[in-house]
Motif scaffolding. Structure first.
Motif, PDB file in Angstrom:
ATOM      1  N   TYR A 137       0.842  -1.199   0.000  1.00 48.87           N
ATOM      2  CA  TYR A 137       0.000   0.000   0.000  1.00 48.87           C
ATOM      3  C   TYR A 137       0.879   1.252   0.000  1.00 48.87           C
ATOM      4  N   GLY A 138       1.866   1.265   0.868  1.00 47.40           N
ATOM      5  CA  GLY A 138       2.760   2.419   0.957  1.00 47.40           C
ATOM      6  C   GLY A 138       3.567   2.628  -0.310  1.00 47.40           C
ATOM      7  N   TYR A 139       4.092   1.535  -0.865  1.00 50.74           N
ATOM      8  CA  TYR A 139       4.857   1.648  -2.112  1.00 50.74           C
ATOM      9  C   TYR A 139       3.988   2.220  -3.233  1.00 50.74           C
ATOM     10  N   SER A 140       2.711   1.812  -3.268  1.00 52.50           N
ATOM     11  CA  SER A 140       1.813   2.297  -4.315  1.00 52.50           C
ATOM     12  C   SER A 140       1.580   3.799  -4.199  1.00 52.50           C
ATOM     13  N   ILE A 141       1.493   4.303  -2.971  1.00 50.50           N
ATOM     14  CA  ILE A 141       1.309   5.738  -2.767  1.00 50.50           C
ATOM     15  C   ILE A 141       2.510   6.503  -3.312  1.00 50.50           C
ATOM     16  N   ILE A 142       3.716   6.032  -2.999  1.00 51.62           N
ATOM     17  CA  ILE A 142       4.927   6.705  -3.481  1.00 51.62           C
ATOM     18  C   ILE A 142       5.025   6.590  -5.002  1.00 51.62           C
ATOM     19  N   ARG A 143       4.710   5.420  -5.529  1.00 52.77           N
ATOM     20  CA  ARG A 143       4.772   5.218  -6.981  1.00 52.77           C
ATOM     21  C   ARG A 143       3.846   6.202  -7.691  1.00 52.77           C
ATOM     22  N   SER A 144       2.678   6.442  -7.117  1.00 52.79           N
ATOM     23  CA  SER A 144       1.728   7.381  -7.707  1.00 52.79           C
ATOM     24  C   SER A 144       2.294   8.796  -7.718  1.00 52.79           C
ATOM     25  N   SER A 145       2.936   9.186  -6.625  1.00 50.67           N
ATOM     26  CA  SER A 145       3.523  10.521  -6.547  1.00 50.67           C
ATOM     27  C   SER A 145       4.657  10.676  -7.555  1.00 50.67           C
ATOM     28  N   ILE A 146       5.486   9.638  -7.682  1.00 51.48           N
ATOM     29  CA  ILE A 146       6.576   9.671  -8.661  1.00 51.48           C
ATOM     30  C   ILE A 146       6.021   9.810 -10.073  1.00 51.48           C
ATOM     31  N   ALA A 147       4.996   9.012 -10.389  1.00 46.22           N
ATOM     32  CA  ALA A 147       4.403   9.042 -11.721  1.00 46.22           C
ATOM     33  C   ALA A 147       3.846  10.423 -12.038  1.00 46.22           C
ATOM     34  N   ARG A 148       3.229  11.044 -11.048  1.00 47.03           N
ATOM     35  CA  ARG A 148       2.662  12.381 -11.254  1.00 47.03           C
ATOM     36  C   ARG A 148       3.759  13.382 -11.626  1.00 47.03           C
ATOM     37  N   SER A 205      -0.361  10.636   4.418  1.00 46.93           N
ATOM     38  CA  SER A 205       0.165  11.907   4.924  1.00 46.93           C
ATOM     39  C   SER A 205       1.683  11.912   4.982  1.00 46.93           C
ATOM     40  N   LEU A 206       2.278  10.719   4.943  1.00 52.25           N
ATOM     41  CA  LEU A 206       3.728  10.602   5.023  1.00 52.25           C
ATOM     42  C   LEU A 206       4.418  11.415   3.930  1.00 52.25           C
ATOM     43  N   LEU A 207       3.768  11.557   2.779  1.00 51.55           N
ATOM     44  CA  LEU A 207       4.336  12.316   1.674  1.00 51.55           C
ATOM     45  C   LEU A 207       4.677  13.742   2.084  1.00 51.55           C
ATOM     46  N   TYR A 208       3.903  14.287   3.005  1.00 55.42           N
ATOM     47  CA  TYR A 208       4.054  15.697   3.358  1.00 55.42           C
ATOM     48  C   TYR A 208       4.639  15.903   4.755  1.00 55.42           C
ATOM     49  N   GLU A 209       4.819  14.815   5.490  1.00 61.69           N
ATOM     50  CA  GLU A 209       5.294  14.932   6.867  1.00 61.69           C
ATOM     51  C   GLU A 209       6.691  14.363   7.079  1.00 61.69           C
ATOM     52  N   ILE A 215      21.272  17.138   0.080  1.00 60.05           N
ATOM     53  CA  ILE A 215      22.676  17.468   0.313  1.00 60.05           C
ATOM     54  C   ILE A 215      23.108  18.653  -0.538  1.00 60.05           C
ATOM     55  N   GLU A 216      22.682  18.683  -1.781  1.00 64.42           N
ATOM     56  CA  GLU A 216      23.106  19.742  -2.697  1.00 64.42           C
ATOM     57  C   GLU A 216      22.681  21.127  -2.229  1.00 64.42           C
ATOM     58  N   GLU A 217      21.498  21.219  -1.619  1.00 62.94           N
ATOM     59  CA  GLU A 217      20.980  22.515  -1.185  1.00 62.94           C
ATOM     60  C   GLU A 217      21.035  22.694   0.325  1.00 62.94           C
ATOM     61  N   ASN A 218      21.544  21.674   1.031  1.00 67.04           N
ATOM     62  CA  ASN A 218      21.731  21.737   2.481  1.00 67.04           C
ATOM     63  C   ASN A 218      20.436  22.113   3.212  1.00 67.04           C
ATOM     64  N   ARG A 219      19.354  21.381   2.902  1.00 69.47           N
ATOM     65  CA  ARG A 219      18.078  21.668   3.554  1.00 69.47           C
ATOM     66  C   ARG A 219      17.190  20.435   3.599  1.00 69.47           C
ATOM     67  N   LYS A 220      16.256  20.455   4.552  1.00 73.15           N
ATOM     68  CA  LYS A 220      15.294  19.370   4.678  1.00 73.15           C
ATOM     69  C   LYS A 220      14.207  19.501   3.619  1.00 73.15           C
ATOM     70  N   LEU A 221      13.677  18.345   3.207  1.00 71.58           N
ATOM     71  CA  LEU A 221      12.579  18.294   2.246  1.00 71.58           C
ATOM     72  C   LEU A 221      11.533  17.314   2.732  1.00 71.58           C
ATOM     73  N   SER A 222      10.267  17.612   2.479  1.00 67.98           N
ATOM     74  CA  SER A 222       9.245  16.597   2.702  1.00 67.98           C
ATOM     75  C   SER A 222       9.474  15.477   1.701  1.00 67.98           C
ATOM     76  N   LEU A 223       8.894  14.313   1.960  1.00 66.71           N
ATOM     77  CA  LEU A 223       9.040  13.184   1.042  1.00 66.71           C
ATOM     78  C   LEU A 223       8.544  13.568  -0.352  1.00 66.71           C
ATOM     79  N   ASP A 224       7.415  14.260  -0.429  1.00 71.55           N
ATOM     80  CA  ASP A 224       6.883  14.663  -1.717  1.00 71.55           C
ATOM     81  C   ASP A 224       7.851  15.597  -2.448  1.00 71.55           C
ATOM     82  N   ASN A 225       8.432  16.557  -1.733  1.00 72.07           N
ATOM     83  CA  ASN A 225       9.385  17.469  -2.362  1.00 72.07           C
ATOM     84  C   ASN A 225      10.697  16.774  -2.705  1.00 72.07           C
TER      85      ASN A 225
END
Length: 251
Positions: A137-148, A205-209, A215-225
């Motif tokens: 289920y979790g992998y499918s959520i990430i796969r959908s975000s990647i595809a988008r 919600s994990l995508l956004y939390e 490393i390149e920009e020296n900053r934290k990112l949400s999973l979606d970003n």
């Protein structure tokens, strides 16, 4: 992202079209509450033709190098999870054995070590159990975000780096998901015993939390970003603007 779980839900074509126009990915689940279909926005990217032609010109050696780096990142992330939850160094340094295109299949070796330590010595990915259901289920959520994001950046998801199935429209998504699978593994390790509606909502919600580090920009990112950053860097790679992709790391 909209996830439709109720099998009695009826959606109109107009609604699906409006969701797509607003860049909202719609995921449908089957009777086992596993994602089974995705409605991905095909909104315009002004450079679709340019980007996809560039995709097709990438040489095999360059693809081999990218796949090597993807697998290195995946094993490092698996090692991170094992150290955090099992205090295990079993994967330490294994990523140094990954060669071009992972021809020696170090990814499989890492998986054979990783899953039994994390989920128990009798755990198998092919088994029908709550842990695997949660992982899928979790992998499918990430796969959908990647595809988008692949569509958003004008990339053709059919043309993968390593995956090349003729019946898979998302080979490229299945390449990039490898980097982020351990994020889901970590969540499932902590929630698999009670995987119900609450946990599914938290997975979405994990995508956004969940935070990773750029490393390149020296900053934290949400999973979606982090996903967006990786895909954007791949587009730049295809267009000859950089020599590698930007893979955010788990922290």
């Amino acid at each position: 992202m909209l996830i439709v779980e109720n099998q009695q839900t009826t959606l109109t074509a107009t609604l699906l079209s409006k969701l797509a126009q607003k860049n909202i990915c719609t995921v449908f689940v089957d009777e086992k509450f596993m994602p089974s279909a995705i409605n991905i926005p095909l909104y315009k990217n002004s450079r679709v033709s340019l980007v996809q032609k560039a995709q097709l010109k990438i040489s095999k050696p360059k693809y081999n190098r990218l796949w090597k780096n993807i697998i290195i990142a995946k094993i490092k992330h698996q090692s991170f999870v094992l150290k955090k939850y099992r205090t295990s160094n079993a994967l330490d340094g294994l990523w140094t054995r990954v060669v071009s295109a992972d021809k020696t299949n170090t990814e499989a070796l890492a998986a054979n070590i990783y899953f039994p330590i994390l989920f128990g010595k009798d755990f198998l990915r092919r088994d029908d159990n709550v842990t695997n259901a949660a992982l899928n289920y979790g992998y499918s959520i990430i796969r959908s975000s990647i595809a988008r994001y692949l569509i958003a950046y004008g990339l053709n998801p059919v043309f993968g780096i390593f995956h090349s199935s003729q019946v898979n429209n998302f080979n490229l998504a299945d390449d990039f998901i490898e980097v982020f699978r351990p994020v889901i593994d970590e969540f499932v390790f902590n929630h698999a015993k009670n995987f119900g509606f609450k946990e599914k909502k938290e997975l979405s919600s994990l995508l956004y939390e969940y935070n990773l580090f750029n490393i390149e920009e020296n900053r934290k990112l949400s999973l979606d970003n982090a996903i967006k950053t990786l895909i954007a860097s791949y587009q730049s790679f295809c267009l000859g603007k950089r020599e590698d992709i930007n893979i955010p790391i788990m922290i």
